[in-house]
Design a protein around this motif. Structure first.
Motif, mmCIF file in Angstrom:
data_model
loop_
_atom_site.group_PDB
_atom_site.id
_atom_site.type_symbol
_atom_site.label_atom_id
_atom_site.label_comp_id
_atom_site.label_asym_id
_atom_site.label_seq_id
_atom_site.Cartn_x
_atom_site.Cartn_y
_atom_site.Cartn_z
ATOM 1 N N PHE A 1 0.861 -1.186 0.000
ATOM 2 C CA PHE A 1 0.000 0.000 0.000
ATOM 3 C C PHE A 1 0.894 1.232 0.000
ATOM 4 C CE2 PHE A 1 -2.593 -3.315 1.860
ATOM 5 C CZ PHE A 1 -3.829 -3.121 1.264
ATOM 6 N N ARG A 2 0.461 2.273 -0.709
ATOM 7 C CA ARG A 2 1.180 3.549 -0.747
ATOM 8 C C ARG A 2 0.209 4.638 -0.287
ATOM 9 N NH1 ARG A 2 2.226 0.537 -5.258
ATOM 10 N NH2 ARG A 2 4.386 -0.205 -5.423
ATOM 11 N N LEU A 3 0.509 5.229 0.866
ATOM 12 C CA LEU A 3 -0.410 6.187 1.475
ATOM 13 C C LEU A 3 0.335 7.456 1.865
ATOM 14 C CD1 LEU A 3 -2.287 3.730 3.896
ATOM 15 C CD2 LEU A 3 -3.023 4.453 1.610
ATOM 16 N N GLU A 4 -0.411 8.551 1.906
ATOM 17 C CA GLU A 4 0.150 9.807 2.392
ATOM 18 C C GLU A 4 0.161 9.816 3.921
ATOM 19 O OE1 GLU A 4 -1.729 13.285 0.545
ATOM 20 O OE2 GLU A 4 -2.680 11.859 -0.838
ATOM 21 N N LYS A 5 0.904 10.732 4.488
ATOM 22 C CA LYS A 5 0.929 10.902 5.944
ATOM 23 C C LYS A 5 -0.432 11.403 6.428
ATOM 24 C CE LYS A 5 3.123 14.387 7.658
ATOM 25 N NZ LYS A 5 4.174 15.347 8.105
ATOM 26 N N ASP A 6 -0.786 11.021 7.658
ATOM 27 C CA ASP A 6 -2.049 11.425 8.285
ATOM 28 C C ASP A 6 -3.260 10.912 7.504
ATOM 29 O OD1 ASP A 6 -0.630 12.822 10.267
ATOM 30 O OD2 ASP A 6 -0.511 14.604 8.997
ATOM 31 N N THR A 7 -3.162 9.659 7.049
ATOM 32 C CA THR A 7 -4.245 9.013 6.307
ATOM 33 C C THR A 7 -4.711 7.774 7.061
ATOM 34 O OG1 THR A 7 -3.360 9.749 4.174
ATOM 35 C CG2 THR A 7 -4.851 7.869 4.127
ATOM 36 N N THR A 8 -6.000 7.475 6.981
ATOM 37 C CA THR A 8 -6.521 6.231 7.557
ATOM 38 C C THR A 8 -7.105 5.373 6.440
ATOM 39 O OG1 THR A 8 -8.692 7.215 7.993
ATOM 40 C CG2 THR A 8 -7.064 7.294 9.768
ATOM 41 N N LYS A 9 -6.917 4.073 6.579
ATOM 42 C CA LYS A 9 -7.445 3.130 5.583
ATOM 43 C C LYS A 9 -7.701 1.801 6.277
ATOM 44 C CE LYS A 9 -6.440 0.930 1.126
ATOM 45 N NZ LYS A 9 -7.644 1.458 0.438
ATOM 46 N N LYS A 10 -8.847 1.205 5.997
ATOM 47 C CA LYS A 10 -9.169 -0.082 6.600
ATOM 48 C C LYS A 10 -8.733 -1.209 5.672
ATOM 49 C CE LYS A 10 -12.775 -2.616 9.050
ATOM 50 N NZ LYS A 10 -14.156 -2.581 9.581
ATOM 51 N N LEU A 11 -7.875 -2.078 6.203
ATOM 52 C CA LEU A 11 -7.373 -3.211 5.432
ATOM 53 C C LEU A 11 -8.218 -4.443 5.723
ATOM 54 C CD1 LEU A 11 -3.521 -2.757 5.914
ATOM 55 C CD2 LEU A 11 -5.072 -1.623 4.315
ATOM 56 N N LYS A 12 -8.265 -5.347 4.755
ATOM 57 C CA LYS A 12 -9.098 -6.535 4.905
ATOM 58 C C LYS A 12 -8.475 -7.713 4.170
ATOM 59 C CE LYS A 12 -13.740 -8.311 3.853
ATOM 60 N NZ LYS A 12 -13.886 -8.980 5.153
ATOM 61 N N ILE A 13 -8.504 -8.863 4.824
ATOM 62 C CA ILE A 13 -8.136 -10.104 4.149
ATOM 63 C C ILE A 13 -9.366 -10.572 3.384
ATOM 64 C CG2 ILE A 13 -7.443 -12.510 4.431
ATOM 65 C CD1 ILE A 13 -5.955 -11.713 6.939
ATOM 66 N N LYS A 14 -9.264 -10.599 2.080
ATOM 67 C CA LYS A 14 -10.414 -10.961 1.251
ATOM 68 C C LYS A 14 -10.829 -12.408 1.513
ATOM 69 C CE LYS A 14 -9.167 -7.767 -2.463
ATOM 70 N NZ LYS A 14 -8.770 -7.634 -3.886
ATOM 71 N N GLY A 15 -12.119 -12.578 1.753
ATOM 72 C CA GLY A 15 -12.655 -13.908 1.993
ATOM 73 C C GLY A 15 -12.660 -14.319 3.448
ATOM 74 N N ALA A 16 -12.085 -13.486 4.332
ATOM 75 C CA ALA A 16 -11.987 -13.836 5.750
ATOM 76 C C ALA A 16 -12.912 -12.964 6.586
ATOM 77 C CB ALA A 16 -10.549 -13.675 6.236
ATOM 78 N N SER A 17 -13.397 -13.516 7.680
ATOM 79 C CA SER A 17 -14.210 -12.757 8.623
ATOM 80 C C SER A 17 -13.299 -11.837 9.429
ATOM 81 C CB SER A 17 -14.951 -13.709 9.562
ATOM 82 O OG SER A 17 -15.622 -12.994 10.572
ATOM 83 N N ALA A 18 -13.586 -10.531 9.419
ATOM 84 C CA ALA A 18 -12.720 -9.551 10.073
ATOM 85 C C ALA A 18 -12.561 -9.827 11.565
ATOM 86 C CB ALA A 18 -13.271 -8.144 9.852
ATOM 87 N N SER A 19 -13.575 -10.408 12.190
ATOM 88 C CA SER A 19 -13.521 -10.660 13.631
ATOM 89 C C SER A 19 -12.529 -11.759 13.997
ATOM 90 C CB SER A 19 -14.914 -11.037 14.148
ATOM 91 O OG SER A 19 -15.369 -12.232 13.527
ATOM 92 N N LEU A 20 -12.088 -12.534 13.012
ATOM 93 C CA LEU A 20 -11.159 -13.635 13.272
ATOM 94 C C LEU A 20 -9.722 -13.286 12.899
ATOM 95 C CD1 LEU A 20 -13.292 -16.637 11.937
ATOM 96 C CD2 LEU A 20 -13.086 -15.802 14.289
ATOM 97 N N VAL A 21 -9.483 -12.021 12.543
ATOM 98 C CA VAL A 21 -8.151 -11.582 12.104
ATOM 99 C C VAL A 21 -7.500 -10.744 13.194
ATOM 100 C CG1 VAL A 21 -6.852 -10.314 10.355
ATOM 101 C CG2 VAL A 21 -8.918 -11.576 9.704
ATOM 102 N N SER A 22 -6.226 -11.021 13.467
ATOM 103 C CA SER A 22 -5.444 -10.230 14.421
ATOM 104 C C SER A 22 -4.355 -9.481 13.667
ATOM 105 C CB SER A 22 -4.810 -11.141 15.480
ATOM 106 O OG SER A 22 -5.809 -11.816 16.222
ATOM 107 N N TRP A 23 -4.184 -8.184 13.988
ATOM 108 C CA TRP A 23 -3.257 -7.322 13.264
ATOM 109 C C TRP A 23 -2.136 -6.825 14.167
ATOM 110 C CZ3 TRP A 23 -3.815 -6.402 8.051
ATOM 111 C CH2 TRP A 23 -5.051 -6.731 7.480
ATOM 112 N N SER A 24 -0.970 -6.531 13.542
ATOM 113 C CA SER A 24 0.139 -5.910 14.269
ATOM 114 C C SER A 24 1.002 -5.130 13.287
ATOM 115 C CB SER A 24 0.997 -6.966 14.984
ATOM 116 O OG SER A 24 1.623 -7.819 14.045
ATOM 117 N N SER A 25 1.702 -4.104 13.795
ATOM 118 C CA SER A 25 2.613 -3.291 12.985
ATOM 119 C C SER A 25 3.992 -3.328 13.615
ATOM 120 C CB SER A 25 2.123 -1.844 12.908
ATOM 121 O OG SER A 25 3.098 -1.009 12.308
ATOM 122 N N ASP A 26 5.028 -3.505 12.782
ATOM 123 C CA ASP A 26 6.385 -3.531 13.329
ATOM 124 C C ASP A 26 6.990 -2.139 13.422
ATOM 125 O OD1 ASP A 26 7.056 -2.866 10.717
ATOM 126 O OD2 ASP A 26 8.682 -4.320 10.567
#
Length: 463
Positions: free
Chosen positions: A247-272
């Motif tokens: 993904f290529r985004l500008e600073k101070d931007t929000t975007k919701k990511l999604k694993i296609k085909g997966a239920s969002a409630s079963l996904v855990s996210w982390s940022s390094d």
């Protein structure tokens, strides 16, 4: 040995090496009345009734494929590039042809009514040896044609136990290797297979590789893949789940990511690197400053990943324009500033020009050479020496979307021997390493992902 005259090209094939090979005399001598000169004339012609033509006298096992139980009239293919080059060169000067089959238990060959008839009685590989005599040279030469006869695929069993519950089809796709068991135990040759997908947003490529059925699947959803081997269809059901790898985004931007085909409630996210981009539990990313952050997501014991590249708007748009333009245009230095054409420096020059950013040049309408551009930029813009330490540079994420990499070292009498400039497009997620760390690669405007200049004296400039 029996000798037969040939009227139409009839390629005689012996039934076995153990049997006497049979030879065709293919030429005759004509006497010209005016001069008394004798000249050899070959009446060799293709057999118009042939059902199967042997092609490409090579060691390849995939050139000649024959259906299980097939039968008919056999012939050679007398076309350039599809037969032994020596045989093709002297095809009009053949004195005789002799052919033998290495295994009549697999492929039985007989001569009947001036034709060679074949019967696929088994399964596996057969080598057909062609021995031919050249009239003028009086020499005997050989060519070998390998034929694979398919086993009875209606009795083959496809083992689908290796198909996972869900397949990670992100990026370049997910791969599956399956075993196909035949009653004869014959290993199939490497080949591409025809396949179809039931899901319109999914695509599969199926081939036989090293005796296994190899599937490469992209897209998300539930897909039934149908592929055909020797006119017999096989089916595999795959549930694909995918996440965009970059993904290529500008600073101070929000975007919701999604694993296609997966239920969002079963996904855990982390940022390094939350200082660059942080991610919430629901997959919403918030960008903080320029740089790159690797985001990992876990779902059903699978790990997905992507790289969020944060850069200025004009740099993101410059890269997007350059990549799109390069994909649909032709590289041509002479026409570098003409629509539909480009070279390396004109591509980056015009990409930034489209965003209102004028890179250093003697003219605002004409791109400089890569060397002139590099010399101008290095004196006024941040630059870093890059090259052999590419792994360290990738791990440190020294580059940003829109950066320019200059490749040096050519003996061209130009600044630092610069011969190429390439626009960096940010990092992309390429999988998880054995130690659990993210494998990231660079993306480029006119190069494949993962490309990198490997010279110590290369350097980068940030417009």
């Amino acid at each position: 040995m029996h000798t037969f005259p040939v009227k139409a090209l009839s390629v005689l094939v012996a039934a076995s090496i153990a049997l006497h090979p049979v030879s065709f005399a293919t030429g005759k001598t004509q006497v010209y009345a005016a001069t008394g000169e004798k000249k050899f004339v070959s009446p060799v012609k293709a057999d118009p009734q042939a059902d199967y033509h042997l092609t490409a006298a090579t060691t390849s096992t995939s050139e000649n494929l024959m259906h299980h139980g097939a039968s008919g009239i056999l012939d050679l293919t007398w076309k350039k590039g599809q037969m032994n080059q020596v045989l093709y060169k002297y095809r009009k000067n053949l004195d005789s042809l002799t052919m033998t089959s290495s295994n009549p238990a697999i492929l039985e060959l007989t001569q009947e009514d001036g034709h060679v008839r074949y019967q696929a009685t088994g399964a596996g590989y057969v080598t057909i040896k062609v021995t031919f005599v050249l009239h003028d040279l009086g020499k005997t030469k050989n060519a070998h044609y390998r034929v694979f006869v398919f086993p009875d695929m209606t009795k083959a069993k496809l083992d689908t136990s290796a198909v996972p519950k869900y397949l990670n089809t992100s990026g370049n796709g997910g791969e599956i290797d399956l075993y196909l068991n035949t009653e004869e135990g014959v290993r199939l040759p490497d080949m591409e297979l025809e396949s179809t997908d039931s899901h319109k947003s999914m695509k599969s490529v199926v081939k036989v590789a090293y005796g296994r059925i190899h599937l490469l699947v992209t897209g998300a959803g539930t897909d039934t893949i149908t592929f055909t081997i020797d006119q017999v269809q096989f089916r595999v059901k795959v549930k694909g789940r995918s996440l965009e790898p970059v993904f290529r985004l500008e600073k101070d931007t929000t975007k919701k990511l999604k694993i296609k085909g997966a239920s969002a409630s079963l996904v855990s996210w982390s940022s390094d690197n939350p200082e660059v981009a942080e991610v919430a539990e629901d997959g919403t990313v918030t960008t903080k400053k320029e740089g790159a952050a690797v985001l990992l997501a876990t779902y059903q014991d699978m790990t997905f990943g992507c790289v969020v590249n944060v850069a200025e708007e004009e740099k993101i748009k410059a890269f997007q324009w350059a990549k799109s333009y390069a994909e649909k245009s032709v590289y041509n230095q002479a026409l570098r500033m003409t629509d539909g054409f480009y070279d390396c420096s004109s591509l980056v020059f015009r990409a930034y020009q489209k965003q209102g950013v004028l890179l250093p040049s003697a003219s605002s309408f004409w791109a400089p050479t890569a060397a002139d551009l590099g010399q101008s930029l290095v004196s006024c813009k941040p630059s870093k020496k890059v090259g052999a330490t590419k792994d360290a540079n990738l791990k440190k994420r020294l580059f940003q979307t829109g950066d320019l990499l200059f490749e040096t070292g050519a003996d061209n009498k130009r600044y630092k021997g610069i011969y190429h400039v390439e626009m960096f497009g940010g990092y992309t997620f390429a999988g998880v390493n054995a130690d659990g760390t993210a494998n990231i690669q660079g993306t480029w405007a006119s190069r494949k992902d993962g490309y990198y200049g490997a010279v110590d004296t290369n350097f980068m400039c940030r417009p």
